[in-house]
Design an enzyme around this catalytic site. Structure first.
Site, PDB file in Angstrom:
ATOM      1  N   ASP A  22       5.218  -5.991  -7.414  1.00  9.25           N
ATOM      2  CA  ASP A  22       4.093  -6.681  -7.128  1.00  9.25           C
ATOM      3  C   ASP A  22       3.558  -7.327  -8.488  1.00  9.25           C
ATOM      4  O   ASP A  22       3.556  -6.831  -9.504  1.00  9.25           O
ATOM      5  CB  ASP A  22       2.895  -5.828  -6.521  1.00  9.25           C
ATOM      6  CG  ASP A  22       1.786  -6.606  -6.042  1.00  9.25           C
ATOM      7  OD1 ASP A  22       2.097  -7.886  -5.652  1.00  9.25           O
ATOM      8  OD2 ASP A  22       0.633  -6.111  -5.702  1.00  9.25           O
ATOM      9  N   ASN A  24       4.209 -10.883  -9.007  1.00  6.28           N
ATOM     10  CA  ASN A  24       4.844 -12.244  -9.360  1.00  6.28           C
ATOM     11  C   ASN A  24       3.983 -13.480  -9.549  1.00  6.28           C
ATOM     12  O   ASN A  24       4.044 -14.271 -10.167  1.00  6.28           O
ATOM     13  CB  ASN A  24       6.037 -12.658  -8.384  1.00  6.28           C
ATOM     14  CG  ASN A  24       7.169 -11.236  -8.254  1.00  6.28           C
ATOM     15  OD1 ASN A  24       7.037 -10.800  -9.258  1.00  6.28           O
ATOM     16  ND2 ASN A  24       8.182 -11.440  -7.461  1.00  6.28           N
ATOM     17  N   TRP A  27       1.466 -13.585 -12.096  1.00  4.01           N
ATOM     18  CA  TRP A  27       2.163 -13.908 -13.376  1.00  4.01           C
ATOM     19  C   TRP A  27       2.387 -15.528 -13.502  1.00  4.01           C
ATOM     20  O   TRP A  27       2.125 -16.170 -14.556  1.00  4.01           O
ATOM     21  CB  TRP A  27       3.587 -13.147 -13.408  1.00  4.01           C
ATOM     22  CG  TRP A  27       4.385 -13.253 -14.692  1.00  4.01           C
ATOM     23  CD1 TRP A  27       4.126 -12.596 -15.841  1.00  4.01           C
ATOM     24  CD2 TRP A  27       5.180 -14.283 -15.122  1.00  4.01           C
ATOM     25  NE1 TRP A  27       5.150 -12.924 -16.651  1.00  4.01           N
ATOM     26  CE2 TRP A  27       5.663 -14.027 -16.218  1.00  4.01           C
ATOM     27  CE3 TRP A  27       5.795 -15.452 -14.185  1.00  4.01           C
ATOM     28  CZ2 TRP A  27       6.667 -14.658 -17.003  1.00  4.01           C
ATOM     29  CZ3 TRP A  27       6.639 -16.173 -15.063  1.00  4.01           C
ATOM     30  CH2 TRP A  27       7.355 -15.834 -16.336  1.00  4.01           C
ATOM     31  N   HIS A  39       8.295 -15.495  -8.695  1.00  2.00           N
ATOM     32  CA  HIS A  39       9.452 -14.700  -8.069  1.00  2.00           C
ATOM     33  C   HIS A  39      10.795 -14.900  -8.850  1.00  2.00           C
ATOM     34  O   HIS A  39      11.506 -13.890  -8.730  1.00  2.00           O
ATOM     35  CB  HIS A  39       9.643 -15.298  -6.584  1.00  2.00           C
ATOM     36  CG  HIS A  39       8.190 -14.979  -5.667  1.00  2.00           C
ATOM     37  ND1 HIS A  39       7.815 -13.959  -5.850  1.00  2.00           N
ATOM     38  CD2 HIS A  39       7.644 -15.841  -5.142  1.00  2.00           C
ATOM     39  CE1 HIS A  39       6.879 -13.946  -4.817  1.00  2.00           C
ATOM     40  NE2 HIS A  39       6.524 -15.018  -4.458  1.00  2.00           N
ATOM     41  N   SER A  68       7.633  -7.166   6.445  1.00  2.85           N
ATOM     42  CA  SER A  68       7.393  -7.883   7.653  1.00  2.85           C
ATOM     43  C   SER A  68       5.993  -8.740   7.616  1.00  2.85           C
ATOM     44  O   SER A  68       6.291  -9.951   8.061  1.00  2.85           O
ATOM     45  CB  SER A  68       7.078  -6.863   8.803  1.00  2.85           C
ATOM     46  OG  SER A  68       7.775  -5.693   8.557  1.00  2.85           O
ATOM     47  N   GLU A  69       5.086  -8.525   6.755  1.00  2.63           N
ATOM     48  CA  GLU A  69       3.975  -9.181   6.837  1.00  2.63           C
ATOM     49  C   GLU A  69       4.319 -10.772   5.945  1.00  2.63           C
ATOM     50  O   GLU A  69       3.654 -11.688   6.131  1.00  2.63           O
ATOM     51  CB  GLU A  69       2.934  -8.637   6.398  1.00  2.63           C
ATOM     52  CG  GLU A  69       2.173  -7.425   7.162  1.00  2.63           C
ATOM     53  CD  GLU A  69       3.366  -6.213   7.286  1.00  2.63           C
ATOM     54  OE1 GLU A  69       3.876  -6.058   6.442  1.00  2.63           O
ATOM     55  OE2 GLU A  69       2.988  -5.475   8.363  1.00  2.63           O
ATOM     56  N   TRP A  71       6.391 -12.769   5.940  1.00  2.00           N
ATOM     57  CA  TRP A  71       6.665 -14.031   6.716  1.00  2.00           C
ATOM     58  C   TRP A  71       5.551 -14.973   6.940  1.00  2.00           C
ATOM     59  O   TRP A  71       5.670 -15.979   7.255  1.00  2.00           O
ATOM     60  CB  TRP A  71       7.346 -13.582   8.213  1.00  2.00           C
ATOM     61  CG  TRP A  71       8.600 -13.200   8.131  1.00  2.00           C
ATOM     62  CD1 TRP A  71       8.923 -11.666   8.232  1.00  2.00           C
ATOM     63  CD2 TRP A  71      10.014 -13.521   7.753  1.00  2.00           C
ATOM     64  NE1 TRP A  71      10.363 -11.482   8.189  1.00  2.00           N
ATOM     65  CE2 TRP A  71      10.835 -12.648   8.010  1.00  2.00           C
ATOM     66  CE3 TRP A  71      10.205 -14.969   7.463  1.00  2.00           C
ATOM     67  CZ2 TRP A  71      12.319 -12.977   7.666  1.00  2.00           C
ATOM     68  CZ3 TRP A  71      11.494 -15.233   7.093  1.00  2.00           C
ATOM     69  CH2 TRP A  71      12.534 -14.051   7.052  1.00  2.00           C
ATOM     70  N   LEU A 133      25.124   4.209  -7.999  1.00  2.00           N
ATOM     71  CA  LEU A 133      23.758   3.844  -7.604  1.00  2.00           C
ATOM     72  C   LEU A 133      23.522   3.316  -6.169  1.00  2.00           C
ATOM     73  O   LEU A 133      24.293   2.471  -5.902  1.00  2.00           O
ATOM     74  CB  LEU A 133      22.934   3.053  -8.496  1.00  2.00           C
ATOM     75  CG  LEU A 133      21.722   2.522  -8.429  1.00  2.00           C
ATOM     76  CD1 LEU A 133      20.535   3.647  -8.579  1.00  2.00           C
ATOM     77  CD2 LEU A 133      21.409   1.367  -9.273  1.00  2.00           C
ATOM     78  N   ILE A 197       0.089   1.764  -0.542  1.00  2.00           N
ATOM     79  CA  ILE A 197       1.597   1.712  -0.277  1.00  2.00           C
ATOM     80  C   ILE A 197       1.990   0.632   0.456  1.00  2.00           C
ATOM     81  O   ILE A 197       3.115   0.221   0.721  1.00  2.00           O
ATOM     82  CB  ILE A 197       1.606   3.004   0.402  1.00  2.00           C
ATOM     83  CG1 ILE A 197       1.693   4.344  -0.384  1.00  2.00           C
ATOM     84  CG2 ILE A 197       3.172   3.104   1.060  1.00  2.00           C
ATOM     85  CD1 ILE A 197       1.687   5.593   0.054  1.00  2.00           C
ATOM     86  N   GLU A 209       5.841  11.416  -5.251  1.00  2.00           N
ATOM     87  CA  GLU A 209       4.976  11.355  -6.277  1.00  2.00           C
ATOM     88  C   GLU A 209       4.554   9.805  -6.655  1.00  2.00           C
ATOM     89  O   GLU A 209       5.553   8.808  -6.643  1.00  2.00           O
ATOM     90  CB  GLU A 209       5.646  11.722  -7.644  1.00  2.00           C
ATOM     91  CG  GLU A 209       5.593  13.157  -7.691  1.00  2.00           C
ATOM     92  CD  GLU A 209       4.572  13.930  -7.235  1.00  2.00           C
ATOM     93  OE1 GLU A 209       3.120  13.708  -7.640  1.00  2.00           O
ATOM     94  OE2 GLU A 209       4.414  15.145  -6.630  1.00  2.00           O
TER      95      GLU A 209
HETATM   96  C1  FPP Z   1       5.120  -9.454  -4.748  1.00  2.00           C
HETATM   97  O1  FPP Z   1       4.370 -10.274  -5.772  1.00  2.00           O
HETATM   98  C2  FPP Z   1       6.349  -9.664  -4.488  1.00  2.00           C
HETATM   99  C3  FPP Z   1       7.232 -10.270  -3.582  1.00  2.00           C
HETATM  100  C4  FPP Z   1       6.466 -10.654  -2.426  1.00  2.00           C
HETATM  101  C5  FPP Z   1       8.649 -10.766  -3.660  1.00  2.00           C
HETATM  102  C6  FPP Z   1       9.312  -9.604  -4.320  1.00  2.00           C
HETATM  103  C7  FPP Z   1      10.644 -10.395  -4.969  1.00  2.00           C
HETATM  104  C8  FPP Z   1      11.282 -10.518  -6.037  1.00  2.00           C
HETATM  105  C9  FPP Z   1      10.869  -9.501  -7.064  1.00  2.00           C
HETATM  106  C10 FPP Z   1      12.159 -11.249  -6.307  1.00  2.00           C
HETATM  107  C11 FPP Z   1      13.738 -11.157  -5.922  1.00  2.00           C
HETATM  108  C12 FPP Z   1      14.183  -9.975  -5.503  1.00  2.00           C
HETATM  109  C13 FPP Z   1      15.509  -9.578  -5.156  1.00  2.00           C
HETATM  110  C14 FPP Z   1      15.836  -8.237  -4.603  1.00  2.00           C
HETATM  111  C15 FPP Z   1      16.590 -10.378  -5.430  1.00  2.00           C
HETATM  112  P1  FPP Z   1       3.202 -11.055  -5.012  1.00  2.00           P
HETATM  113  O2  FPP Z   1       3.872 -12.291  -4.971  1.00  2.00           O
HETATM  114  O3  FPP Z   1       2.457 -10.591  -3.861  1.00  2.00           O
HETATM  115  O4  FPP Z   1       2.156 -11.432  -6.331  1.00  2.00           O
HETATM  116  P2  FPP Z   1       0.677 -11.628  -6.385  1.00  2.00           P
HETATM  117  O5  FPP Z   1       0.311  -9.973  -5.912  1.00  2.00           O
HETATM  118  O6  FPP Z   1       0.477 -11.549  -7.742  1.00  2.00           O
HETATM  119  O7  FPP Z   1       0.428 -12.778  -5.499  1.00  2.00           O
END
Ligand code: FPP
Length: 255
Positions: A22, A24, A27, A39, A68-69, A71, A133, A197, A209
């Protein structure tokens, strides 16, 4: 990999780590850049996490890439994420295969476009023989969807006469949820500061954990992951037993 039962053992190295990546969007917003840039930076942090698990000998890593959400996010952001997934699939699978990583996807695959679905199938087929892995990417995944799907599978088995209703128990349902062939996650890591979660592995994480950090996902580094592992190693996992039962070897507590 054999699915382990939830046996009480001192916590050391987690066999299976589950992650909510979480932060992206924040950031990127902090840098006045579009969320898609966040992302893309997040995709780089995925590699940091995989490298770390390979170096430390973690057996399984499950990443929540798209719920799922998700989308329901703006079309432009969903489109950018799809492009990113496709690029990652095209770019990373050879290297993951070379490093002995088995790649799998869990979630409603039919909701993705055909090109991505085919790439997912191909990545799974290509890496199916690897065991260093187990990397699972949860995409279009929801914990409630997973449990509902398992319940439907049970109902189908009962309706077809393959299963008696009284045979439905935790093991029967647990065998039908995603990741049934892996030990349940030992450690859950969530970046981005939220302490929830969010409909991730609801069934599988009953005794996982939990570890949270305010760090945003693109900022992830090996030192942060090591802090999570150190914290985990210091925890006493009791699985509903008492501390004394955990401390005493089985033979001492047996009647
Ligand atoms: C949540 O951050 C992140 C996502 C919904 C997307 C996760 C995707 C990646 C890390 C990139 C690529 C993944 C792979 C497996 C190649 P957010 O957008 O909800 O961030 P925010 O809470 O700051 O808005």
């Amino acid at each position: 990999m054999a699915a382990a039962s939830a046996t009480a053992a001192p916590a050391r190295l987690p066999r299976h780590i589950a992650v909510i990546m979480d932060g992206n969007g924040r950031w990127a917003e902090r840098r006045r850049r579009p969320r898609a840039v966040g992302h893309r930076a997040g995709a780089r942090a995925v590699n940091v996490c995989i490298d770390f698990c390979l170096e430390r000998g973690v057996e399984a890593l499950t990443l929540f890439a798209f719920s799922s959400e998700n989308w329901g996010r703006p079309e432009e952001e969903v489109g950018a994420l799809m492009k990113l997934f496709l690029n990652a699939l095209e770019r990373e699978v050879d290297e993951l295969h070379r490093r002995g990583v088995r790649v799998r996807f869990i979630g409603e695959r039919e909701r993705f476009g055909e090109t991505i679905r085919k790439q997912m199938d191909a990545a799974e087929a290509r890496t199916a023989g690897n065991a260093r892995l187990h990397l699972t990417v949860a995409a279009s995944y929801g914990g409630r969807w997973d449990i509902a799907r398992a319940a439907r599978a049970l109902a189908e088995d009962v309706a077809a006469g393959r299963l008696a209703p009284e045979a439905i128990d935790e093991a029967a349902l647990g065998a039908r949820v995603c990741l049934a062939d892996l030990p349940p996650p030992d450690l859950f890591i969530r970046t981005g500061g939220e302490m929830r979660i969010s409909n991730f592995l609801l069934w599988q994480m009953a005794y996982t954990e939990l570890w949270f950090t305010d760090l945003l996902w693109p900022e992830l580094d090996a030192a942060t992951l090591q802090r999570a592992l150190d914290d985990y190693a210091g925890r006493e996992r009791r699985f509903g037993l008492t501390g004394a039962q955990i401390a005493a070897p089985k033979s001492e507590t047996a009647e």
